[in-house]
Design a protein around this motif. Structure first.
Motif, PDB file in Angstrom:
ATOM      1  N   HIS A   1       2.751  13.662 -12.615  1.00 54.04           N
ATOM      2  CA  HIS A   1       3.051  13.561 -14.038  1.00 54.04           C
ATOM      3  C   HIS A   1       1.900  14.122 -14.877  1.00 54.04           C
TER       4      HIS A   1
ATOM      5  N   TRP B   1       3.031   9.887  -7.908  1.00 57.26           N
ATOM      6  CA  TRP B   1       3.869  10.120  -9.086  1.00 57.26           C
ATOM      7  C   TRP B   1       3.009  10.312 -10.330  1.00 57.26           C
ATOM      8  N   ILE B   2       1.972   9.472 -10.477  1.00 58.18           N
ATOM      9  CA  ILE B   2       1.090   9.584 -11.632  1.00 58.18           C
ATOM     10  C   ILE B   2       0.366  10.927 -11.620  1.00 58.18           C
TER      11      ILE B   2
ATOM     12  N   TRP C   1       0.819  -1.215   0.000  1.00 53.53           N
ATOM     13  CA  TRP C   1       0.000   0.000   0.000  1.00 53.53           C
ATOM     14  C   TRP C   1       0.851   1.263   0.000  1.00 53.53           C
ATOM     15  N   SER C   2       1.979   1.248   0.675  1.00 47.06           N
ATOM     16  CA  SER C   2       2.837   2.437   0.658  1.00 47.06           C
ATOM     17  C   SER C   2       3.429   2.639  -0.741  1.00 47.06           C
ATOM     18  N   THR C   3       3.776   1.548  -1.404  1.00 43.55           N
ATOM     19  CA  THR C   3       4.277   1.652  -2.768  1.00 43.55           C
ATOM     20  C   THR C   3       3.186   2.153  -3.710  1.00 43.55           C
ATOM     21  N   MET C   4       1.977   1.641  -3.558  1.00 42.46           N
ATOM     22  CA  MET C   4       0.869   2.088  -4.395  1.00 42.46           C
ATOM     23  C   MET C   4       0.587   3.571  -4.173  1.00 42.46           C
ATOM     24  N   ASP C   5       0.713   4.035  -2.944  1.00 42.27           N
ATOM     25  CA  ASP C   5       0.514   5.452  -2.650  1.00 42.27           C
ATOM     26  C   ASP C   5       1.560   6.295  -3.373  1.00 42.27           C
ATOM     27  N   ARG C   6       2.800   5.855  -3.339  1.00 41.59           N
ATOM     28  CA  ARG C   6       3.862   6.596  -4.039  1.00 41.59           C
ATOM     29  C   ARG C   6       3.618   6.611  -5.539  1.00 41.59           C
ATOM     30  N   VAL C   7       3.183   5.485  -6.084  1.00 37.15           N
ATOM     31  CA  VAL C   7       2.901   5.407  -7.523  1.00 37.15           C
ATOM     32  C   VAL C   7       1.758   6.355  -7.873  1.00 37.15           C
ATOM     33  N   HIS C   8       0.730   6.384  -7.028  1.00 38.10           N
ATOM     34  CA  HIS C   8      -0.408   7.258  -7.269  1.00 38.10           C
ATOM     35  C   HIS C   8       0.029   8.724  -7.265  1.00 38.10           C
TER      36      HIS C   8
END
Length: 64
Positions: A31, A27-28, A18-25
């Motif tokens: 962008h 970043w998106i 979930w922490s990785t998904m939060d970072r990806v979100h």
């Protein structure tokens, strides 16, 4: 003991996911904001360029 370790491992894995998904979100989203700003700037440049071309055409017509 194995169940406790397995449960703990699953909790840690879920937290990392979930922490990785939060970072990806994030970043998106950043962008997409950058892309939107770039497109707005390009549209503004095109609009100003068209205005300048129209003004130049009017000046040429008035001189001719």
């Amino acid at each position: 003991m194995v169940r406790v370790v397995t449960g703990f491992g699953m909790c840690v894995g879920a937290f990392l996911f979930w922490s990785t998904m939060d970072r990806v979100h994030v970043w998106i989203a950043l962008h997409q904001d950058e892309k939107k700003e770039r497109l707005e700037k390009e549209a503004e440049i095109r609009r100003v360029r068209e205005q300048l071309l129209q003004e130049q055409a009017k000046q040429k017509e008035s001189l001719a």
